[in-house]
Write a protein that holds these residues in place. Structure first.
Motif, PDB file in Angstrom:
ATOM      1  N   PRO A  88       1.143  -0.989   0.213  1.00 48.00           N
ATOM      2  CA  PRO A  88       0.227  -0.430   0.217  1.00 48.00           C
ATOM      3  C   PRO A  88       0.629   1.099  -0.035  1.00 48.00           C
ATOM      4  O   PRO A  88       0.310   1.747  -0.756  1.00 48.00           O
ATOM      5  N   HIS A  89       2.052   1.198   0.549  1.00 46.72           N
ATOM      6  CA  HIS A  89       3.201   2.605   0.735  1.00 46.72           C
ATOM      7  C   HIS A  89       3.219   3.008  -0.628  1.00 46.72           C
ATOM      8  O   HIS A  89       3.844   3.951  -1.070  1.00 46.72           O
ATOM      9  N   MET A  90       3.634   2.050  -1.384  1.00 48.90           N
ATOM     10  CA  MET A  90       4.505   1.971  -2.417  1.00 48.90           C
ATOM     11  C   MET A  90       3.123   2.217  -3.428  1.00 48.90           C
ATOM     12  O   MET A  90       3.290   3.515  -4.380  1.00 48.90           O
ATOM     13  N   TRP A  91       1.683   1.917  -3.812  1.00 52.16           N
ATOM     14  CA  TRP A  91       0.862   2.453  -4.541  1.00 52.16           C
ATOM     15  C   TRP A  91       0.276   3.571  -4.276  1.00 52.16           C
ATOM     16  O   TRP A  91       0.564   3.931  -5.279  1.00 52.16           O
ATOM     17  N   VAL A  92       0.494   4.267  -2.898  1.00 50.57           N
ATOM     18  CA  VAL A  92       0.654   5.308  -2.493  1.00 50.57           C
ATOM     19  C   VAL A  92       1.491   6.332  -3.493  1.00 50.57           C
ATOM     20  O   VAL A  92       0.917   7.349  -4.053  1.00 50.57           O
ATOM     21  N   LEU A  93       2.441   6.342  -3.113  1.00 52.35           N
ATOM     22  CA  LEU A  93       3.620   6.533  -4.015  1.00 52.35           C
ATOM     23  C   LEU A  93       3.920   6.878  -5.498  1.00 52.35           C
ATOM     24  O   LEU A  93       3.836   8.133  -6.155  1.00 52.35           O
ATOM     25  N   LEU A  94       3.074   5.754  -5.735  1.00 51.15           N
ATOM     26  CA  LEU A  94       3.314   5.768  -7.577  1.00 51.15           C
ATOM     27  C   LEU A  94       2.063   5.896  -8.435  1.00 51.15           C
ATOM     28  O   LEU A  94       2.349   6.862  -9.344  1.00 51.15           O
ATOM     29  N   HIS A  95       1.393   5.637  -7.993  1.00 52.20           N
ATOM     30  CA  HIS A  95      -0.716   5.821  -8.277  1.00 52.20           C
ATOM     31  C   HIS A  95      -0.928   7.090  -7.819  1.00 52.20           C
ATOM     32  O   HIS A  95      -2.109   7.675  -8.481  1.00 52.20           O
ATOM     33  N   ASP A  96      -0.339   7.386  -6.579  1.00 52.84           N
ATOM     34  CA  ASP A  96      -0.430   9.100  -6.286  1.00 52.84           C
ATOM     35  C   ASP A  96       0.285  10.017  -6.321  1.00 52.84           C
ATOM     36  O   ASP A  96      -0.741  11.115  -7.294  1.00 52.84           O
ATOM     37  N   LYS A  97       0.939  10.097  -5.477  1.00 50.15           N
ATOM     38  CA  LYS A  97       2.434  11.067  -5.419  1.00 50.15           C
ATOM     39  C   LYS A  97       2.602  11.345  -6.176  1.00 50.15           C
ATOM     40  O   LYS A  97       2.962  12.277  -6.746  1.00 50.15           O
ATOM     41  N   ALA A  98       3.179  10.649  -7.314  1.00 47.07           N
ATOM     42  CA  ALA A  98       3.826  10.422  -8.129  1.00 47.07           C
ATOM     43  C   ALA A  98       3.461   9.597 -10.002  1.00 47.07           C
ATOM     44  O   ALA A  98       4.043   9.426 -10.771  1.00 47.07           O
ATOM     45  N   LYS A  99       1.628   9.811 -10.011  1.00 42.22           N
ATOM     46  CA  LYS A  99       1.554   9.485 -10.694  1.00 42.22           C
ATOM     47  C   LYS A  99       1.248  10.682 -12.391  1.00 42.22           C
ATOM     48  O   LYS A  99       1.443   9.736 -13.154  1.00 42.22           O
ATOM     49  N   THR A 100       1.794  11.476 -12.098  1.00 40.42           N
ATOM     50  CA  THR A 100       1.949  12.301 -13.470  1.00 40.42           C
ATOM     51  C   THR A 100       4.103  12.000 -13.755  1.00 40.42           C
ATOM     52  O   THR A 100       4.616  13.673 -14.219  1.00 40.42           O
ATOM     53  N   LEU A 101       4.776  12.334 -12.720  1.00 44.63           N
ATOM     54  CA  LEU A 101       5.993  12.247 -12.925  1.00 44.63           C
ATOM     55  C   LEU A 101       6.413  11.731 -14.310  1.00 44.63           C
ATOM     56  O   LEU A 101       6.241  10.509 -14.402  1.00 44.63           O
ATOM     57  N   ASP A 102       7.414  11.594 -15.282  1.00 44.94           N
ATOM     58  CA  ASP A 102       7.980  11.861 -15.583  1.00 44.94           C
ATOM     59  C   ASP A 102       9.684  10.692 -15.571  1.00 44.94           C
ATOM     60  O   ASP A 102      10.420  11.987 -15.017  1.00 44.94           O
ATOM     61  N   LEU A 103      10.147   9.788 -16.152  1.00 44.64           N
ATOM     62  CA  LEU A 103      11.480   9.375 -15.315  1.00 44.64           C
ATOM     63  C   LEU A 103      12.314  10.189 -16.601  1.00 44.64           C
ATOM     64  O   LEU A 103      13.361   9.743 -16.497  1.00 44.64           O
ATOM     65  N   ALA A 104      11.855  10.280 -17.695  1.00 47.06           N
ATOM     66  CA  ALA A 104      12.420  10.938 -18.850  1.00 47.06           C
ATOM     67  C   ALA A 104      13.283   9.852 -18.925  1.00 47.06           C
ATOM     68  O   ALA A 104      14.984  10.149 -18.893  1.00 47.06           O
ATOM     69  N   GLY A 105      13.116   8.055 -19.227  1.00 48.67           N
ATOM     70  CA  GLY A 105      14.989   7.639 -19.984  1.00 48.67           C
ATOM     71  C   GLY A 105      15.713   6.581 -18.565  1.00 48.67           C
ATOM     72  O   GLY A 105      16.574   7.047 -18.810  1.00 48.67           O
ATOM     73  N   LYS A 106      15.036   7.336 -17.685  1.00 41.91           N
ATOM     74  CA  LYS A 106      16.358   6.871 -16.236  1.00 41.91           C
ATOM     75  C   LYS A 106      16.290   5.838 -15.936  1.00 41.91           C
ATOM     76  O   LYS A 106      15.432   4.926 -16.346  1.00 41.91           O
ATOM     77  N   PRO A 107      17.778   5.421 -15.543  1.00 40.71           N
ATOM     78  CA  PRO A 107      17.353   4.727 -15.915  1.00 40.71           C
ATOM     79  C   PRO A 107      17.697   3.380 -14.267  1.00 40.71           C
ATOM     80  O   PRO A 107      17.514   3.624 -13.655  1.00 40.71           O
ATOM     81  N   CYS A 108      16.523   2.413 -14.595  1.00 44.21           N
ATOM     82  CA  CYS A 108      16.090   1.649 -13.126  1.00 44.21           C
ATOM     83  C   CYS A 108      15.734   0.551 -13.602  1.00 44.21           C
ATOM     84  O   CYS A 108      16.754  -0.871 -14.187  1.00 44.21           O
ATOM     85  N   ALA A 109      15.899  -0.416 -12.302  1.00 44.21           N
ATOM     86  CA  ALA A 109      15.597  -1.563 -11.675  1.00 44.21           C
ATOM     87  C   ALA A 109      14.337  -1.728 -10.818  1.00 44.21           C
ATOM     88  O   ALA A 109      14.105  -0.719  -9.828  1.00 44.21           O
ATOM     89  N   CYS A 110      14.182  -3.414 -11.304  1.00 42.02           N
ATOM     90  CA  CYS A 110      12.940  -3.333 -10.215  1.00 42.02           C
ATOM     91  C   CYS A 110      13.184  -4.734  -8.780  1.00 42.02           C
ATOM     92  O   CYS A 110      13.825  -5.717 -10.193  1.00 42.02           O
ATOM     93  N   ILE A 111      12.506  -4.844  -8.534  1.00 38.83           N
ATOM     94  CA  ILE A 111      12.360  -5.866  -7.354  1.00 38.83           C
ATOM     95  C   ILE A 111      10.834  -6.704  -6.441  1.00 38.83           C
ATOM     96  O   ILE A 111      10.485  -5.252  -6.358  1.00 38.83           O
ATOM     97  N   GLY A 112      10.958  -7.581  -6.669  1.00 39.23           N
ATOM     98  CA  GLY A 112       9.622  -7.588  -6.554  1.00 39.23           C
ATOM     99  C   GLY A 112       9.247  -9.231  -5.849  1.00 39.23           C
ATOM    100  O   GLY A 112      10.439 -10.463  -6.258  1.00 39.23           O
ATOM    101  N   LEU A 113       8.827  -9.125  -4.389  1.00 35.57           N
ATOM    102  CA  LEU A 113       8.324 -10.910  -3.808  1.00 35.57           C
ATOM    103  C   LEU A 113       7.035 -10.997  -3.409  1.00 35.57           C
ATOM    104  O   LEU A 113       6.529  -9.973  -3.948  1.00 35.57           O
ATOM    105  N   GLY A 114       7.206 -12.192  -3.506  1.00 40.00           N
ATOM    106  CA  GLY A 114       6.223 -12.713  -3.603  1.00 40.00           C
ATOM    107  C   GLY A 114       5.864 -14.063  -3.687  1.00 40.00           C
ATOM    108  O   GLY A 114       6.721 -15.183  -2.152  1.00 40.00           O
TER     109      GLY A 114
END
Length: 174
Positions: A88-114
């Protein structure tokens, strides 16, 4: 004169310093454990990196733009009766607070647990990847998925961390 030559030679090493900015959401401690294991492993394989880590609930949208590489990490949650959601904390950050942010080609990586017991095992990884792509970020390595307990999976984290370091080197190879 020798001091000037030595200082000039030292400049490229300073310029090459890379900053990895990790934003993660962890409530049970599993994601934090993986992030800590990654940081420990990165410190042993590279000395040219500065690593910053921030909890998703303390992150502002502009913070996602800091550093040379952005790493998003979250476990998969089953909230609201729907399985396979972000913490829920990540959801609020990405889909509420930063929903219009443009990463502009920024190098990124992701880790997901399950957890393997769910149909959407580690689906947080998919949500994080989708956010990066939809906001014009650039995934530089395949997403790391940690299934079930993270304890005992440090070697997989270490190997993935080495791939992350290699993929994030400047294009000129210097």
């Amino acid at each position: 004169m020798n001091n000037t030559a030595n200082a000039a030679e030292a400049v490229p090493h300073f310029i090459q310093r890379r900053v990895l900015h990790i934003v993660f959401a962890s409530t049970s401690g599993h994601t934090e454990y993986v992030v800590d294991a990654l940081i420990d492993s990165l410190k042993s394989v590279t000395s040219g990196w500065e690593i910053e880590e921030t909890l998703a609930e303390k992150t502002q949208p502009q913070d996602l733009l800091s550093g040379d590489v952005l790493l998003l990490a979250s476990a998969t949650w089953n909230t609201g009766g729907i399985e396979g959601q972000l913490n829920p904390h990540m959801w609020v950050l990405l889909h509420d607070k930063a929903k219009t942010l443009d990463l502009a080609g920024k190098p990124c990586a992701c880790i997901g647990l399950g957890d393997h017991r769910y149909f959407y095992t580690a689906r947080a990884a998919d949500h994080l990847q989708h956010y990066v792509k939809a906001h014009h970020g650039r995934l530089i390595v395949p997403t790391l998925k940690i299934i079930d307990e993270p304890y005992g999976q440090e070697e997989a984290v270490r190997v993935w961390g080495k791939q992350l370091v290699d993929a994030s080197k400047p294009a000129d190879g210097c």
